[in-house]
Motif scaffolding. Sequence first.
Motif, mmCIF file in Angstrom:
data_model
loop_
_atom_site.group_PDB
_atom_site.id
_atom_site.type_symbol
_atom_site.label_atom_id
_atom_site.label_comp_id
_atom_site.label_asym_id
_atom_site.label_seq_id
_atom_site.Cartn_x
_atom_site.Cartn_y
_atom_site.Cartn_z
ATOM 1 N N ALA A 53 2.603 -5.360 -5.832
ATOM 2 C CA ALA A 53 3.717 -4.279 -5.547
ATOM 3 C C ALA A 53 3.108 -2.989 -5.095
ATOM 4 C CB ALA A 53 4.326 -4.169 -7.001
ATOM 5 N N LEU A 54 2.493 -3.023 -4.073
ATOM 6 C CA LEU A 54 1.978 -1.813 -3.237
ATOM 7 C C LEU A 54 3.148 -0.918 -2.825
ATOM 8 C CD1 LEU A 54 -1.154 -3.282 -1.583
ATOM 9 C CD2 LEU A 54 -1.052 -2.680 -3.579
ATOM 10 N N ARG A 55 2.850 0.372 -2.762
ATOM 11 C CA ARG A 55 3.726 1.399 -2.045
ATOM 12 C C ARG A 55 3.560 1.146 -0.571
ATOM 13 N NH1 ARG A 55 1.696 4.108 -6.270
ATOM 14 N NH2 ARG A 55 0.142 5.569 -5.159
ATOM 15 N N GLY A 72 -3.792 2.910 18.640
ATOM 16 C CA GLY A 72 -3.695 1.752 18.981
ATOM 17 C C GLY A 72 -4.390 0.710 18.441
ATOM 18 N N VAL A 73 -5.078 1.125 17.138
ATOM 19 C CA VAL A 73 -5.777 0.173 16.416
ATOM 20 C C VAL A 73 -4.807 -0.451 15.226
ATOM 21 C CG1 VAL A 73 -7.691 -0.096 14.735
ATOM 22 C CG2 VAL A 73 -8.021 1.542 16.492
ATOM 23 N N THR A 74 -4.611 -1.739 15.525
ATOM 24 C CA THR A 74 -3.623 -2.428 14.822
ATOM 25 C C THR A 74 -4.215 -3.197 13.493
ATOM 26 O OG1 THR A 74 -2.382 -2.730 16.968
ATOM 27 C CG2 THR A 74 -1.648 -4.120 14.807
ATOM 28 N N VAL A 75 -3.609 -3.092 12.571
ATOM 29 C CA VAL A 75 -4.128 -3.433 11.311
ATOM 30 C C VAL A 75 -2.876 -4.011 10.649
ATOM 31 C CG1 VAL A 75 -6.024 -2.092 10.782
ATOM 32 C CG2 VAL A 75 -3.822 -1.155 10.059
ATOM 33 N N THR A 76 -3.056 -4.811 9.406
ATOM 34 C CA THR A 76 -1.979 -5.280 8.684
ATOM 35 C C THR A 76 -1.606 -4.725 7.436
ATOM 36 O OG1 THR A 76 -2.775 -7.603 9.540
ATOM 37 C CG2 THR A 76 -1.243 -7.504 7.353
ATOM 38 N N CYS A 77 -0.527 -4.305 7.226
ATOM 39 C CA CYS A 77 0.099 -3.537 6.100
ATOM 40 C C CYS A 77 -0.065 -4.660 4.951
ATOM 41 C CB CYS A 77 1.442 -2.839 5.975
ATOM 42 S SG CYS A 77 1.912 -2.222 4.683
ATOM 43 N N LEU A 78 -0.962 -4.337 3.952
ATOM 44 C CA LEU A 78 -1.086 -5.338 2.755
ATOM 45 C C LEU A 78 0.235 -5.634 2.002
ATOM 46 C CD1 LEU A 78 -4.661 -4.659 1.151
ATOM 47 C CD2 LEU A 78 -3.583 -6.716 2.289
ATOM 48 N N GLY A 79 0.996 -4.654 1.803
ATOM 49 C CA GLY A 79 2.282 -4.616 1.136
ATOM 50 C C GLY A 79 3.393 -5.469 1.538
ATOM 51 N N ASP A 80 3.446 -5.614 2.950
ATOM 52 C CA ASP A 80 4.498 -6.429 3.367
ATOM 53 C C ASP A 80 4.028 -7.369 4.609
ATOM 54 O OD1 ASP A 80 4.484 -4.628 5.784
ATOM 55 O OD2 ASP A 80 6.130 -3.611 5.540
ATOM 56 N N GLY A 145 -4.276 -2.114 -11.348
ATOM 57 C CA GLY A 145 -2.947 -1.521 -11.202
ATOM 58 C C GLY A 145 -3.089 -0.385 -10.334
ATOM 59 N N VAL A 146 -3.787 -0.436 -8.989
ATOM 60 C CA VAL A 146 -3.470 0.518 -7.919
ATOM 61 C C VAL A 146 -2.380 0.175 -7.147
ATOM 62 C CG1 VAL A 146 -4.713 1.693 -6.122
ATOM 63 C CG2 VAL A 146 -6.012 1.236 -8.394
ATOM 64 N N ARG A 147 -1.571 0.906 -6.671
ATOM 65 C CA ARG A 147 -0.332 0.574 -6.176
ATOM 66 C C ARG A 147 -0.393 1.523 -4.643
ATOM 67 N NH1 ARG A 147 -0.390 -3.020 -9.145
ATOM 68 N NH2 ARG A 147 1.168 -3.014 -10.772
ATOM 69 N N LEU A 148 -1.631 2.000 -4.523
ATOM 70 C CA LEU A 148 -1.665 2.721 -3.081
ATOM 71 C C LEU A 148 -1.317 1.965 -1.866
ATOM 72 C CD1 LEU A 148 -5.502 4.268 -3.307
ATOM 73 C CD2 LEU A 148 -3.192 5.375 -3.190
ATOM 74 N N PRO A 149 -0.625 2.569 -0.733
ATOM 75 C CA PRO A 149 -0.482 2.056 0.334
ATOM 76 C C PRO A 149 -1.667 1.457 1.004
ATOM 77 C CG PRO A 149 0.737 4.191 0.586
ATOM 78 C CD PRO A 149 -0.406 3.924 -0.737
ATOM 79 N N ALA A 150 -1.865 0.268 1.476
ATOM 80 C CA ALA A 150 -2.967 -0.177 1.862
ATOM 81 C C ALA A 150 -3.074 -1.278 3.187
ATOM 82 C CB ALA A 150 -3.755 -1.169 0.814
ATOM 83 N N VAL A 151 -4.063 -1.153 3.937
ATOM 84 C CA VAL A 151 -3.858 -1.870 5.117
ATOM 85 C C VAL A 151 -5.171 -2.838 5.215
ATOM 86 C CG1 VAL A 151 -2.594 -0.251 6.435
ATOM 87 C CG2 VAL A 151 -5.099 -0.370 6.641
#
Length: 200
Positions: A53-55, A72-80, A145-151
């Motif tokens: 349940a990441l932001r 231009g550096v593409t990563v994957t958003c872990l949340g979605d 319990g960390v909900r930070l936006p993450a990639v």
Amino acid sequence: MSAGARWAVVVLVVAVAAVVALWPRSPDPAEPGAIPTRTAPTVDLDAARGKAALRPCPPGSPDAPGPQPLRGVTVTCLGDGRPVDVASTASGPAVVNFWATWCVPCQEELRVLDAYAREPGAVPVVAVLVESEEADGLELLAKLGVRLPAVADPADGVRRAARAPRTLPLSYVVGADGSLTQVTDPVVFKSVEQVREVVG
């Protein structure tokens, strides 16, 4: 060699050939009807994302394209699971934190950064997962319990683009002008007050 001995050799050769022909063999995986080799079970990333349940990853803005080296550096958003341009998710002012699942000091620092990010007036914090699998990262964030936006950056493109050292944990402050400043004091955030002081 007598005729009897020759017949004994012939019978032995025929018997060995028959045993080899009838011996059970594993089917060729390419053959129709072959039983496929068992592989490790596939991790359900959607379920892992739901549990973590990441932001959401910050969408960015054309007016604030983010740090020049990261564009231009593409990563994957872990949340979605969607691909994102990391520069747009870290347009300043912001904090970018590099971490890995095996890094013990990273775990406490992630908790501190998450607590800071929830405060009114806090700048966005983006956690960049390196040297780790997405599923493992999601599992650890859920456990902490960390909900930070993450990639997730399995190719390590963000650290290379930023010319960052390979030490972990590692944080950068992104200025409003897109500048990147490595945080060296403290090396590891241990309190929300330290984050506030560094961000200014």
